[in-house]
Motif scaffolding. Sequence first.
Motif, PDB file in Angstrom:
ATOM      1  N   GLN A 103       0.869  -1.181   0.000  1.00 33.72           N
ATOM      2  CA  GLN A 103       0.000   0.000   0.000  1.00 33.72           C
ATOM      3  C   GLN A 103       0.900   1.223   0.000  1.00 33.72           C
ATOM      4  O   GLN A 103       1.177   1.778  -1.035  1.00 33.72           O
ATOM      5  N   CYS A 104       1.411   1.622   1.168  1.00 33.02           N
ATOM      6  CA  CYS A 104       2.350   2.745   1.124  1.00 33.02           C
ATOM      7  C   CYS A 104       3.702   2.307   0.606  1.00 33.02           C
ATOM      8  O   CYS A 104       4.445   3.100   0.052  1.00 33.02           O
ATOM      9  N   GLY A 105       4.061   1.054   0.824  1.00 30.58           N
ATOM     10  CA  GLY A 105       5.322   0.535   0.310  1.00 30.58           C
ATOM     11  C   GLY A 105       6.542   0.811   1.176  1.00 30.58           C
ATOM     12  O   GLY A 105       7.645   0.364   0.851  1.00 30.58           O
ATOM     13  N   TYR A 106       6.353   1.517   2.279  1.00 25.41           N
ATOM     14  CA  TYR A 106       7.513   1.911   3.088  1.00 25.41           C
ATOM     15  C   TYR A 106       8.231   0.702   3.682  1.00 25.41           C
ATOM     16  O   TYR A 106       9.436   0.693   3.840  1.00 25.41           O
ATOM     17  N   CYS A 107       7.472  -0.327   4.001  1.00 26.54           N
ATOM     18  CA  CYS A 107       8.048  -1.510   4.643  1.00 26.54           C
ATOM     19  C   CYS A 107       8.684  -2.473   3.635  1.00 26.54           C
ATOM     20  O   CYS A 107       9.361  -3.415   4.028  1.00 26.54           O
ATOM     21  N   LEU A 108       8.417  -2.263   2.344  1.00 23.92           N
ATOM     22  CA  LEU A 108       8.666  -3.339   1.382  1.00 23.92           C
ATOM     23  C   LEU A 108      10.137  -3.621   1.103  1.00 23.92           C
ATOM     24  O   LEU A 108      10.525  -4.780   0.953  1.00 23.92           O
ATOM     25  N   LEU A 138       7.499  -5.263  10.422  1.00 22.56           N
ATOM     26  CA  LEU A 138       6.180  -4.699  10.674  1.00 22.56           C
ATOM     27  C   LEU A 138       5.638  -4.058   9.401  1.00 22.56           C
ATOM     28  O   LEU A 138       6.393  -3.467   8.625  1.00 22.56           O
ATOM     29  N   CYS A 139       4.339  -4.177   9.206  1.00 23.23           N
ATOM     30  CA  CYS A 139       3.651  -3.477   8.112  1.00 23.23           C
ATOM     31  C   CYS A 139       2.371  -2.908   8.692  1.00 23.23           C
ATOM     32  O   CYS A 139       1.508  -3.659   9.137  1.00 23.23           O
ATOM     33  N   ARG A 140       2.252  -1.598   8.729  1.00 21.56           N
ATOM     34  CA  ARG A 140       1.087  -0.973   9.346  1.00 21.56           C
ATOM     35  C   ARG A 140      -0.110  -0.933   8.402  1.00 21.56           C
ATOM     36  O   ARG A 140      -1.238  -0.756   8.829  1.00 21.56           O
ATOM     37  N   CYS A 141       0.154  -1.052   7.108  1.00 22.93           N
ATOM     38  CA  CYS A 141      -0.951  -0.981   6.150  1.00 22.93           C
ATOM     39  C   CYS A 141      -1.724  -2.294   6.076  1.00 22.93           C
ATOM     40  O   CYS A 141      -2.795  -2.335   5.478  1.00 22.93           O
ATOM     41  N   GLY A 142      -1.170  -3.369   6.618  1.00 21.16           N
ATOM     42  CA  GLY A 142      -1.902  -4.639   6.633  1.00 21.16           C
ATOM     43  C   GLY A 142      -1.838  -5.421   5.336  1.00 21.16           C
ATOM     44  O   GLY A 142      -2.805  -6.054   4.927  1.00 21.16           O
TER      45      GLY A 142
HETATM   46  S1  FES Z   1       2.716  -1.214   2.892  1.00 20.41           S
HETATM   47 FE1  FES Z   1       2.603   0.428   4.298  1.00 20.41          FE
HETATM   48  S2  FES Z   1       3.727  -0.316   5.974  1.00 20.41           S
HETATM   49 FE2  FES Z   1       3.655  -2.015   4.664  1.00 20.41          FE
END
Ligand code: FES
Lengths: 165, 703
Positions: A103-108, A138-142
């Motif tokens: 989703q946001c991709g920050y964790c990817l 961790l991934c906050r976007c689920g």
């Molecule tokens: S995609 Fe947003 S934190 Fe994993």
Amino acid sequence: MSEAAPLMVRFTVNGRSVEVDAAGDVPLLAVLRGDLGLTGSRFGCGLEQCGACMVLVDGAPAYACSRPAWSVADRSVATIEDVGRDPVLAALKQAFLDEQAGQCGYCLSGIVMSARALLAREPSPDRAAVVAALDRHLCRCGVHNRIVRAVQRAAAHLAAEGAAA
Amino acid sequence: MIANQLPRSLADNPRLDAWIGFDAPGQVRIATGKVELGQGVLTTIAQIAAEELDVALRRLRLVSGDTGEGPNEGYTAGSYSVENSGGALRIVCAEVRALFLERAATLLDCAAQELDVEDGAFRRDGRPTGFDYWRLAGDIDLSREATGGAAPKPVAAYRLVGHSQPRTDLPDKIGGGAFIHDMRMPDLLHARVLRQAWRGAELGALDERALHRAARRPIEILREGSFLALLGADEASVEAAAAVAREKAAWSGGERPPDEAAEAGWLMAQPAAERVIAEGEPAEAGERIEATYSRGFIAHASIGPSCALAHWDGTRLDVWTHSQGVYPLRQSLARALGLDPVAVAVRHRQAAGCYGHNGADDAAFDAALLAMRRPGRTVRVQWTRADELTAAPFGAPMAVRLGAALGPQGRPAGWSLDIWSAPHGQRPGMHGAVNLIGAEALSGAPSRVPPGDVPDANGFGSARNAFAPYDLRAQRIVTHFLAGHPVRTSSLRGLGAFANVFAIESFIDELAEAAGQDPVAYRLSLLPDPRARATIEAVAAMAGWSPDAPAGEGTAKGIGFSRYKNKAAYMAAIAEVELDEEVRVARLWCAVDAGLVVNPDGAANQVEGGIVQATSWTLKESVRFREGRAGCTQWDTYPILRFSEVPAVEIRFMDMASEPPLGLGEVAQGPTAAAIGNAVARALGARIRDLPLSRERIIAALM
Ligand code: FES
Ligand code: FES
């Protein structure tokens, strides 16, 4: 005030040899993002608790956020930017896009690096093995379920290609 | 689609050229005031625009969240983006297409109806005419107001809308450079800002030499009142000094929140503004059932701590931010810094997932203030993990008390609902206040304006989803609004809906039990809306719901339903839980009716993400205060759901393509919590009414 003396260390990043100032326990992540302009590895906590900064050091997953840069002297570091050279990383990235695993991709970026190390160890991991390998991320976007499917998809693709490392 | 009723965004920004332009050959500029928060909105909006224009998606260049360019659409919040921005662009693009076709028809001496559009080229009888949007762009003046006069395409003609499209922004996010955190400017000055321990806390004397000693390279210390910042060219040195400052800072005064600031009993005992939203009917004679439910503080807990950059050249302030609303932020920044808003340019840059009013705006103020103190340099402020978890506004704690008596056939009568809630909206500019924490820390900061609740027209704040969707004759709804709550709380995904839906849906299960009825059948017997009934029937079939499933055996299913804001998407969820001393949500099924779904895969991703996040809130999350400070400084002390704890999720969208799109970004929060809560009550044989359903609470209930 006087500036502290530099501490130059040499290591390899994504196959390229670099020399940086690692004085004062500057974290590897700061060196990668700042000095080397490799912004794919991300700052999430600086505490080894989220995995956003995950890189590979000699092939093993390592948190770049709190690890001092001097500790990788003469070692080989791989980051997400290695995707152009490493067919397994490329397959992982493609599988993440095919599954729209983000989703946001920050964790990817960090997750993909852990998955890269997993596939080196275990070319066809089952669901439980993927979950275990990624549990410190961790991934906050689920997006977890899509991510697990993406890793398995990459594994299947690589197996079909016969190219898994 | 009613042609003459313009969506709010279009009424606010009526000029066509605010939304669209054909500036470069082969490209279409589409501007939106909505911003990408990780929810995929830019892809969805591109689909809508490309559909109406009949151009390929790749031709679109999206401009988003820029006070210098593009429409002012307020905040990207409340699941309004597809309805408002998408709705505006649908009308704008249909109108622009019609204007161009008319012009082409004049030049070709034919009727506009004889022409069609294929990837931006105008055809007659399927053959090229030599004209396209770009060739005619000079002939058509788009600096005119939209009339809403051109009919958008009928749903049956859609080729892009309603079909899954991959996110356009995702490839860059697996790699470097996509985020505000990655922006590099020459002559950058890194900064860290010390956050006040609580609101109004005053910073004592600080040994500046110790800070300099901690830094390996030169740093500057800037202090104004209780606002303390460390600046320098070397980020590691700035961080090292900041770490010492955080440790050594001594705080006094201000509004120290008590440890129990999130507890139902405490909330209900505070002075509050009472408002009767619905009168209801006199309480029914007969045995009255009452129950009180609560939720605590929830942190946004974005994976990437907030970041902002700013530059001041003596007359003009440039700010880069991941705020949800660049225009409202510009107003607040200008006001707090004593500038004319036209001297401030605010541009959105993407960051880690945003689920409401987090630290983005505050970080932007930090950077803006520091840039003005260091003219000519670009200042980059990076929050720490602890800042993000403790200094960003929290989701508001709430207590919800429900009461009803059972009438004939076990139907509820004399329904009443009372809500005690801290504020759900303290965004920059709301309620006439600046609402930026950095500005509050400055010496001589104006005293705080007490916040109000989120306006009813925006879907309510504490009373969001307070109206039960059931046939209850009349409902009494009263809010008790705690404007003076000492902790800064604001909008978090779903606002009051999370607690209200959890409470109402738990209570409906309790009534069903008292009436000796199956919870699914009971709901169906009380729901007048056929779309609501259909989603519940669908999810019951998906999950293999059985009315005679045993209770109190450690594993069970539970149901939750709501229509978000009572006007957006519908969702019915069934959770299957397993329970020993902890709750594990093994599976979650849901049926969603969101009308026409523009990007089905993107929507499924959003709904599943909401389910996983709400599962985390429901099982694990609440911030504790100790000695006035939020105790959630790390992931260790604020755990969220992990890979090994995530349920298997199955989602079905109801086939409703002929109905208008309904916002779904926040639809999952309430029904997920309710489904889990009801499943836990069945598995446990006892009901826990306070969230989260933590280990301690399960153990207490087992004893
Ligand atoms: S995609 Fe947003 S934190 Fe994993
Ligand atoms: S940033 Fe390294 S683990 Fe979080």
